[in-house]
Write a protein that holds these residues in place. Structure first.
Motif, mmCIF file in Angstrom:
data_model
loop_
_atom_site.group_PDB
_atom_site.id
_atom_site.type_symbol
_atom_site.label_atom_id
_atom_site.label_comp_id
_atom_site.label_asym_id
_atom_site.label_seq_id
_atom_site.Cartn_x
_atom_site.Cartn_y
_atom_site.Cartn_z
ATOM 1 N N ASP A 1 80.976 29.951 3.999
ATOM 2 C CA ASP A 1 79.753 30.019 5.560
ATOM 3 C C ASP A 1 79.204 32.033 5.184
ATOM 4 O OD1 ASP A 1 79.236 31.541 7.664
ATOM 5 O OD2 ASP A 1 81.108 31.125 8.732
ATOM 6 N N THR A 2 77.814 31.614 4.954
ATOM 7 C CA THR A 2 76.333 32.262 4.685
ATOM 8 C C THR A 2 76.174 33.043 5.791
ATOM 9 O OG1 THR A 2 74.888 30.695 5.530
ATOM 10 C CG2 THR A 2 75.781 30.414 2.864
ATOM 11 N N SER A 3 77.482 32.784 7.273
ATOM 12 C CA SER A 3 77.203 33.985 8.574
ATOM 13 C C SER A 3 77.493 34.903 7.695
ATOM 14 C CB SER A 3 76.698 33.563 8.951
ATOM 15 O OG SER A 3 77.829 33.282 9.764
ATOM 16 N N LEU A 4 78.790 35.388 7.210
ATOM 17 C CA LEU A 4 79.295 36.177 6.717
ATOM 18 C C LEU A 4 80.063 36.805 5.240
ATOM 19 C CD1 LEU A 4 82.602 34.654 8.550
ATOM 20 C CD2 LEU A 4 80.990 35.970 9.990
ATOM 21 N N LYS B 1 89.624 24.803 4.112
ATOM 22 C CA LYS B 1 87.954 25.837 4.193
ATOM 23 C C LYS B 1 87.101 24.710 5.817
ATOM 24 C CE LYS B 1 83.429 24.652 1.644
ATOM 25 N NZ LYS B 1 83.388 24.317 0.178
ATOM 26 N N ASP B 2 86.381 25.379 6.749
ATOM 27 C CA ASP B 2 85.889 24.455 7.635
ATOM 28 C C ASP B 2 84.676 24.112 7.437
ATOM 29 O OD1 ASP B 2 87.384 23.751 10.632
ATOM 30 O OD2 ASP B 2 86.963 26.172 11.124
ATOM 31 N N VAL B 3 84.756 22.931 8.640
ATOM 32 C CA VAL B 3 83.097 22.841 8.621
ATOM 33 C C VAL B 3 82.401 22.203 10.299
ATOM 34 C CG1 VAL B 3 81.707 20.690 8.775
ATOM 35 C CG2 VAL B 3 82.726 21.492 7.021
ATOM 36 N N ARG B 4 81.113 23.465 11.078
ATOM 37 C CA ARG B 4 81.452 22.516 11.959
ATOM 38 C C ARG B 4 80.000 22.084 12.159
ATOM 39 N NH1 ARG B 4 78.938 27.898 12.718
ATOM 40 N NH2 ARG B 4 76.604 26.796 12.971
ATOM 41 N N VAL C 1 81.781 26.527 7.354
ATOM 42 C CA VAL C 1 82.322 27.706 8.631
ATOM 43 C C VAL C 1 83.585 28.260 8.078
ATOM 44 C CG1 VAL C 1 80.382 27.034 10.152
ATOM 45 C CG2 VAL C 1 82.376 26.524 10.017
ATOM 46 N N ALA C 2 83.656 29.629 8.787
ATOM 47 C CA ALA C 2 84.512 29.966 8.243
ATOM 48 C C ALA C 2 86.057 29.610 8.513
ATOM 49 C CB ALA C 2 84.702 31.771 8.302
ATOM 50 N N LEU C 3 86.844 29.388 8.387
ATOM 51 C CA LEU C 3 88.474 29.049 9.280
ATOM 52 C C LEU C 3 87.903 29.364 10.477
ATOM 53 C CD1 LEU C 3 90.301 26.712 7.418
ATOM 54 C CD2 LEU C 3 91.751 29.211 7.471
ATOM 55 N N GLY C 4 88.680 28.544 11.330
ATOM 56 C CA GLY C 4 88.237 28.835 12.621
ATOM 57 C C GLY C 4 87.091 28.449 13.601
#
Length: 334
Positions: A308-311, A226-229, A275-278
């Motif tokens: 990731d709520t944007s996707l 799981k990713d973070v920006r 955010v989504a991975l990557g």
């Protein structure tokens, strides 16, 4: 290494439909929610499975021929919540999930260490963020005593059933970094309580998931991709502990966390986001992380958690799987 997904993002569809999605993006595992903060959507008959071989076999039969297998159970919640109605339910969900894992031939249950109140008689959890004053350390000592009593007993149950409990290093819990899990293990003598290495919550605390994985070694039982920006301009103003959340009205769609506690709306100008991975860290980073996990256990489950709520649900899962596979291929782990 085995690659799968935590199923909460697919709670909008039936289990067979979720398995089709998982298989279609090339993943082979599903980590199934079994209570805690979220209802067990994909295994609603837990009590029946615990007592009936037929119910158990019927449930396991759903996975036959799908190319997807169970990759752990998950009951993230607060088993130490000082409000009895919440704490009792979440702690029983942990125990029940351990028993369910044994019935299903699973050896991993993911949850959180929990967070008590600050003193006897409290009704709200109290997270000590920065214990610079003596009273805060008194609170922590009390909270670790509460945690140790619960986890010592739970460790015995897990050991008896051959199940390992992986605690997510999640803020707003007593255990949220390597120092904390070592303290808990030392206090309890636990042999079957360790860590789910979810990289996301480490990122925003300025921790390095690769270094943490190497440091904890065999205390890492399970992993979440799981990713973070970090939104650097906003973080420069608010810091990563910003509390710009909004309480949702009962008329709005909101997630119940137990009793009369609800998830708040995420800050619109947030200092950081899931955010989504990557999208926060590239495949080169994830490949280094996979190498460290593989040193501990070549058969470890690494399950994508998509928030990731944007996707869209499937869109985000597909993107994350692509990055995870790219990372794995770079280091020969797929």
């Amino acid at each position: 290494m085995r690659y799968g997904v935590y199923n909460a993002i697919l709670h909008d569809r039936s289990l067979p439909e979720a398995l089709e999605v998982i298989s279609s993006v090339g993943l082979t595992g599903i980590e199934i929610n079994t209570g805690g903060f979220l209802p067990p959507v994909h295994v609603p008959n837990i009590d029946e499975i615990l007592t009936s071989d037929t119910a158990r076999d019927d449930f396991l039969g759903i996975f036959e021929g799908t190319g997807v297998e169970i990759a752990g159970l998950n009951c993230n919640g607060n088993p130490l919540h000082p409000t009895k109605a919440i704490g009792d339910k979440h702690s029983e969900d942990v125990r029940r999930s351990i028993k369910l894992a044994a019935r299903l031939g699973q050896t991993r249950v993911v949850t959180m260490s929990g967070l008590p109140g600050g003193e006897p008689g409290s009704t709200r959890p109290n997270w000590i963020v920065n214990a610079w004053n003596s009273a805060a350390l008194d609170v922590l000592d009390y909270q670790f005593d509460v945690a140790a009593a619960f986890w010592k007993e739970t460790d015995r149950l897990a050991a008896d059933l051959g199940v390992k409990v992986a605690l997510e290093l999640h803020p707003q819990n007593v255990v949220f970094n390597p120092r904390d899990i070592r303290r808990l293990v030392e206090m309890t003598g636990a042999t079957h309580v360790g860590v789910e290495l979810d990289a996301s919550h480490l990122f925003w605390q300025q921790m390095d998931p690769v270094a943490v994985t190497a440091d904890l070694g065999e205390l890492v039982f399970h992993a979440a991709a799981k990713d973070v920006r970090v939104n650097t301009e906003r973080a420069a103003l608010y810091g990563v502990l910003d509390n710009g959340f909004r309480k949702l009205d009962p008329s709005e769609d909101r997630v119940n966390l137990g009793g009369d506690e609800w998830a708040n709306e995420w800050p619109k100008d947030s200092a950081w986001d899931f955010v989504a991975l990557g999208r926060g860290h590239d495949a080169d980073f994830w490949s280094r992380w996979l190498v460290e996990l593989n040193k501990i256990d070549p058969d470890m489950c690494v399950n994508i958690e998509h928030e990731d709520t944007s996707l869209g649900r499937v869109e985000g899962l597909t993107e994350a799987a692509g990055v995870l596979f790219e990372a794995a291929e770079k280091v020969g782990l797929r």
